[in-house]
Design a protein around this motif. Sequence first.
Motif, mmCIF file in Angstrom:
data_model
loop_
_atom_site.group_PDB
_atom_site.id
_atom_site.type_symbol
_atom_site.label_atom_id
_atom_site.label_comp_id
_atom_site.label_asym_id
_atom_site.label_seq_id
_atom_site.Cartn_x
_atom_site.Cartn_y
_atom_site.Cartn_z
ATOM 1 N N SER A 20 10.624 -65.510 6.084
ATOM 2 C CA SER A 20 11.633 -65.822 5.076
ATOM 3 C C SER A 20 11.366 -67.184 4.441
ATOM 4 N N ALA A 23 8.465 -66.843 2.032
ATOM 5 C CA ALA A 23 8.836 -66.113 0.818
ATOM 6 C C ALA A 23 9.631 -66.983 -0.148
ATOM 7 N N LYS A 89 8.613 -61.735 -3.298
ATOM 8 C CA LYS A 89 9.203 -62.133 -2.022
ATOM 9 C C LYS A 89 9.080 -61.025 -0.978
ATOM 10 N N ILE A 92 5.402 -61.062 0.278
ATOM 11 C CA ILE A 92 5.115 -62.186 1.172
ATOM 12 C C ILE A 92 5.845 -62.027 2.499
ATOM 13 N N PHE A 93 7.118 -61.651 2.437
ATOM 14 C CA PHE A 93 7.916 -61.525 3.648
ATOM 15 C C PHE A 93 7.337 -60.464 4.581
ATOM 16 N N TYR A 127 -0.335 -66.915 2.975
ATOM 17 C CA TYR A 127 0.989 -66.449 2.602
ATOM 18 C C TYR A 127 1.695 -67.426 1.673
#
Length: 334
Positions: A20, A23, A89, A92-93, A127
């Motif tokens: 999180s 992201a 997001k 990435i998450f 990331y």
Amino acid sequence: MIPSLQRSYVHFFVAAAYASALANIETLFVWGGEIKDRQNYLNYFFVHESLLESLLQGNFLSIVTSEPVFTLLWVSLSHVTDTELSALKVLIFSSSLVASFVILERRGVPFFWKALILVFPWFLVNYIMTLRQGVAIAVLLYAHFYLAGRWRWVLYAITPLIHYSFFLVLVVLILANVLKAGKVTNSVRLLSLNIFAILSSILVLSIVSGWVLIPIKELESLSLGYAEKISLNLGFGFLYSGVVLILMLTSERDFIKNNLISIIAITIYLYGVIFFPPISRFLQIFSPLIVLAGLQLTGYRLLSFKGLLVLHVIYFFVISIYAGGPSGMLVGDN
């Protein structure tokens, strides 16, 4: 002792918090400017249909080398999310969640050192900036630690379709599997490894020089973009990798046999970076496996490796701050 199931819950919670944060990193930290790679993905969101059409119009070789699985993944996200930022997001998450959870679940490694892997710059940057590579690494780690036999190799084979650099990764995995099998002495393994590394360097140099034409996008621009940074590539990263390789090669016979992937990756980097600096990214891909392998060393080798690891993390965070953003964490930039 924490029961296994409860420990997994804790690891999942930590991995989710970590994912999180990654992201939402642009809102959590001020880098002094936008993160370029992320902005590129936001731009791709609006042209995802044309990206898919362009992909399907190519021949087989161009399709395979144009990262079709990632393109399909990004197109799918564009259809199930409301905005381009939401799609980014989610990407990435999900990828960082899988990768970090796999690392945290490794047994026999103290939590502190597993947490240090998560902030290890060569891993972390996958990331923050090199997001396609991060997705492929998550698939690689899951396959390597949770699958076996046919299904492991199926996922291994998918990774180059997510990021083209994994074609060489796939060759490394095959070579490590061949050298590990059978009654092959370490001397033969190391000789074969050096021959392979030299031939790989020659092949890469041939591609960059235009002697061999392989339609992999961005290869030429990567070469030109890194051409001015060769001296930096032969700095701390080169020295660090060389020392780690020496620690591994002077270790026990079983250690060498069980960690051939990490040894091959470092060797290829040390040979190839002189001719083709972007091969530095190779260490970003294998960084979690290399660190986990290093933490299996014993005696003074283990103490030396831990000291180098901590120094490396501190050094690259200082560099990233000096560079004004996460681009300072890129292997090829330092």
